[in-house]
Write a protein that holds these residues in place. Structure first.
Motif, mmCIF file in Angstrom:
data_model
loop_
_atom_site.group_PDB
_atom_site.id
_atom_site.type_symbol
_atom_site.label_atom_id
_atom_site.label_comp_id
_atom_site.label_asym_id
_atom_site.label_seq_id
_atom_site.Cartn_x
_atom_site.Cartn_y
_atom_site.Cartn_z
ATOM 1 N N MET A 12 -80.158 -6.678 -83.241
ATOM 2 C CA MET A 12 -79.746 -7.285 -84.498
ATOM 3 C C MET A 12 -80.439 -6.655 -85.697
ATOM 4 N N ASN A 13 -81.451 -5.889 -85.433
ATOM 5 C CA ASN A 13 -82.181 -5.236 -86.510
ATOM 6 C C ASN A 13 -81.572 -3.867 -86.755
ATOM 7 N N THR A 14 -80.723 -3.748 -87.763
ATOM 8 C CA THR A 14 -80.029 -2.481 -88.010
ATOM 9 C C THR A 14 -80.966 -1.390 -88.486
ATOM 10 N N GLU A 15 -82.152 -1.761 -88.941
ATOM 11 C CA GLU A 15 -83.093 -0.748 -89.403
ATOM 12 C C GLU A 15 -83.785 -0.061 -88.230
ATOM 13 N N ALA A 16 -83.762 -0.675 -87.057
ATOM 14 C CA ALA A 16 -84.374 -0.070 -85.865
ATOM 15 C C ALA A 16 -83.263 0.248 -84.875
ATOM 16 N N PRO A 17 -82.756 1.484 -84.859
ATOM 17 C CA PRO A 17 -81.646 1.831 -83.978
ATOM 18 C C PRO A 17 -82.014 1.641 -82.513
ATOM 19 N N LEU A 18 -81.011 1.225 -81.732
ATOM 20 C CA LEU A 18 -81.224 0.987 -80.314
ATOM 21 C C LEU A 18 -81.434 2.298 -79.578
ATOM 22 N N LYS A 19 -82.146 2.215 -78.459
ATOM 23 C CA LYS A 19 -82.438 3.405 -77.679
ATOM 24 C C LYS A 19 -81.778 3.307 -76.306
ATOM 25 N N VAL A 20 -81.094 4.367 -75.911
ATOM 26 C CA VAL A 20 -80.593 4.503 -74.552
ATOM 27 C C VAL A 20 -81.433 5.584 -73.892
ATOM 28 N N HIS A 21 -82.175 5.212 -72.861
ATOM 29 C CA HIS A 21 -83.152 6.111 -72.264
ATOM 30 C C HIS A 21 -82.455 7.138 -71.373
ATOM 31 N N ALA A 22 -82.798 8.392 -71.542
ATOM 32 C CA ALA A 22 -82.261 9.467 -70.705
ATOM 33 C C ALA A 22 -83.208 9.674 -69.532
ATOM 34 N N ILE A 23 -82.887 9.081 -68.396
ATOM 35 C CA ILE A 23 -83.737 9.144 -67.216
ATOM 36 C C ILE A 23 -83.368 10.362 -66.389
ATOM 37 N N THR A 24 -84.378 11.033 -65.852
ATOM 38 C CA THR A 24 -84.134 12.222 -65.048
ATOM 39 C C THR A 24 -83.283 11.900 -63.823
ATOM 40 N N ARG A 25 -82.455 12.847 -63.439
ATOM 41 C CA ARG A 25 -81.540 12.662 -62.306
ATOM 42 C C ARG A 25 -81.994 13.374 -61.037
ATOM 43 N N TYR B 271 -88.477 6.521 -56.618
ATOM 44 C CA TYR B 271 -88.734 7.045 -57.959
ATOM 45 C C TYR B 271 -88.314 6.047 -59.029
ATOM 46 N N TYR B 272 -87.082 5.516 -58.926
ATOM 47 C CA TYR B 272 -86.582 4.646 -59.991
ATOM 48 C C TYR B 272 -87.193 3.248 -59.944
ATOM 49 N N SER B 273 -87.700 2.835 -58.781
ATOM 50 C CA SER B 273 -88.382 1.538 -58.710
ATOM 51 C C SER B 273 -89.788 1.610 -59.284
ATOM 52 N N PHE B 274 -90.483 2.733 -59.043
ATOM 53 C CA PHE B 274 -91.897 2.823 -59.412
ATOM 54 C C PHE B 274 -92.173 3.884 -60.471
ATOM 55 N N MET B 275 -91.148 4.286 -61.219
ATOM 56 C CA MET B 275 -91.348 5.317 -62.229
ATOM 57 C C MET B 275 -92.301 4.855 -63.330
ATOM 58 N N CYS B 276 -92.417 3.561 -63.513
ATOM 59 C CA CYS B 276 -93.343 3.042 -64.519
ATOM 60 C C CYS B 276 -94.729 2.795 -63.944
ATOM 61 N N ASP C 121 -81.552 3.700 -67.167
ATOM 62 C CA ASP C 121 -81.008 4.225 -68.420
ATOM 63 C C ASP C 121 -80.967 3.136 -69.497
ATOM 64 N N MET C 122 -80.690 1.924 -69.095
ATOM 65 C CA MET C 122 -80.584 0.833 -70.055
ATOM 66 C C MET C 122 -81.936 0.249 -70.434
ATOM 67 N N ASN C 123 -82.868 0.250 -69.484
ATOM 68 C CA ASN C 123 -84.123 -0.474 -69.697
ATOM 69 C C ASN C 123 -85.351 0.424 -69.819
ATOM 70 N N GLY C 124 -85.290 1.631 -69.272
ATOM 71 C CA GLY C 124 -86.491 2.461 -69.265
ATOM 72 C C GLY C 124 -87.589 1.787 -68.462
ATOM 73 N N CYS C 125 -88.803 1.905 -68.923
ATOM 74 C CA CYS C 125 -89.930 1.244 -68.243
ATOM 75 C C CYS C 125 -90.155 -0.160 -68.817
#
Length: 389
Positions: A180-193, A248-253, A385-389
């Motif tokens: 809802m904060n238009t001043e802070a653009p949303l981020k879509v995380h580019a996760i390695t494949r 990898y995707y479960s424990f990448m964080c 991709d949607m949530n990142g860490c």
């Protein structure tokens, strides 16, 4: 090479080397007078009792064996009927399935929602002057040429319902709070494949190696050993690389846990591949040990799955991927059980020589299990991709 005895026989007759077809059998050479005679005698299907010792693996499959055929005839036999036809094609088709899935994944997967575009659409809907839009349409339609039934079109425009508050609220709910904060653009995380493509590569290697093994292992004792080692190495590669996406995707964080689990899986997979390449490991008496090794590798994946559920018990993606992984384990385990028990051919020897024997069922279950894991991998990618860490 043709030994001196056969050279003397050829030179003392009216035959030429072009008329004679030399064919290696173990360490010796079998010569037939003409190529036509060779095809009639050597390229027919034989029964289990006529096989050389290294080809006797399943005593419940009684006939339709290819025994020590030349490479060219073996390659063409992929289009003929014998007891390995479906073994070859079940995994060859599986290879092409995963080949195209790899291309599709690289080009289009995953279809992540562009949250920034969704935010802009939301703002446009909220700020639009719908009454003015409706008025402009009503004024514009009568002036448009070649528009049949203008009155009906105008009636439709008059009845256009404005976006409801519920609709705007629902759209807002699809966005995160910070959307809802238009001043802070949303981020879509580019996760390695790379972990996902590693799994796809392991699956393709396993399926292609298995298909080649069932096609060419009837050529000679030496080639049979080579093909069988490649087959078991492919199974080890499939099992070990299957762990890469979930770990990898479960424990990448959690880098320490990620490296620990991936390192353990890599070591076990490498050890299994090395053991698979040992000639002694191919003997029929080690059938149960071979299956137990691969089954043990699969069981070792239970620990990271449980750990994932503990860390992300509130995430629906964690439960969804776990359900797929349980289904994959059931399919692999059932396939291994059928393979070891040799069901159903042990119940009716000779009745399932062409279709329906245990190895074919095992192949189908392996492809199904690998595809189930692919579906789980798609959820992992979208989740990160949607949530990142």
């Amino acid at each position: 090479m043709i030994n001196s005895h056969y050279k003397s026989w050829i030179l003392s007759s009216d035959k030429t080397f072009d008329d004679v077809f030399d064919y290696e059998v173990g360490e010796g050479v079998c010569l037939k007078e003409t190529k036509e005679d060779f095809k009639k005698v050597k390229c027919g299907l034989v029964e289990y009792d006529s096989l050389p010792g290294y080809m006797k693996d399943n005593e419940f499959i009684l006939g339709y064996y290819r025994s020590e055929w030349p490479v060219k005839r073996i390659f063409l036999s992929i289009f003929t009927i014998h007891n390995e036809t479906l073994n070859v094609w079940t995994h060859l088709i599986g290879f092409f399935i995963f080949f195209f899935l790899t291309i599709y994944t690289a080009a289009k997967v995953p279809g992540v929602v562009d949250l920034n575009s969704l935010q802009r659409a939301h703002d446009m809907l909220r700020n639009a002057d719908w009454h003015k839009i409706q008025e402009e349409l009503l004024n514009c339609i009568p002036a448009l040429p070649n528009v049949p039934d203008r009155h009906k079109v105008m009636d439709v425009v008059k009845k256009m319902s404005l976006p409801s508050v519920d609709f705007l609220t629902s759209l807002s709910g699809c966005l995160k709070d910070d959307a809802m904060n238009t001043e802070a653009p949303l981020k879509v995380h580019a996760i390695t494949r790379w972990p996902f493509f590693t799994f796809l590569g392991g699956a393709m290697f396993c399926l292609l190696a298995s298909s080649a093994c069932h096609l060419f292992s009837c050529h000679s004792k030496r080639l049979s050993y080579i093909m069988l080692r490649m087959d078991y190495a492919g199974i080890a590669a499939l099992i070990s690389t299957s762990f890469y996406p979930p770990i990898y995707y479960s424990f990448m964080c959690h880098p320490v846990l990620c490296k620990l689990y991936l390192g353990s899986v890599t070591v076990m997979g490498f050890a299994a591949m090395v053991i698979s390449l040992l000639p002694a490991f191919q003997k029929p008496k080690f059938r149960i040990y071979r299956t137990s090794l691969f089954f043990g590798m699969g069981i070792s994946g239970i620990l990271p799955v449980i750990h994932k559920l503990i860390l992300f018990h509130g995430q629906p993606e964690a439960l969804q991927t776990t359900c797929y992984e349980i289904l994959m384990g059931i399919l692999y385990g059932l396939g291994a059980l059928i393979y070891v028990s040799r069901i159903p051919e042990r119940w009716m020897p000779g009745k399932f020589d062409i279709a329906g024997h245990s190895h074919q069922l095992f192949h189908v279950l392996v492809v199904a299990g690998a595809f189930t894991h692919y579906r789980a991998g798609l959820i992992y990618l979208r989740w990160r991709d949607m949530n990142g860490c």
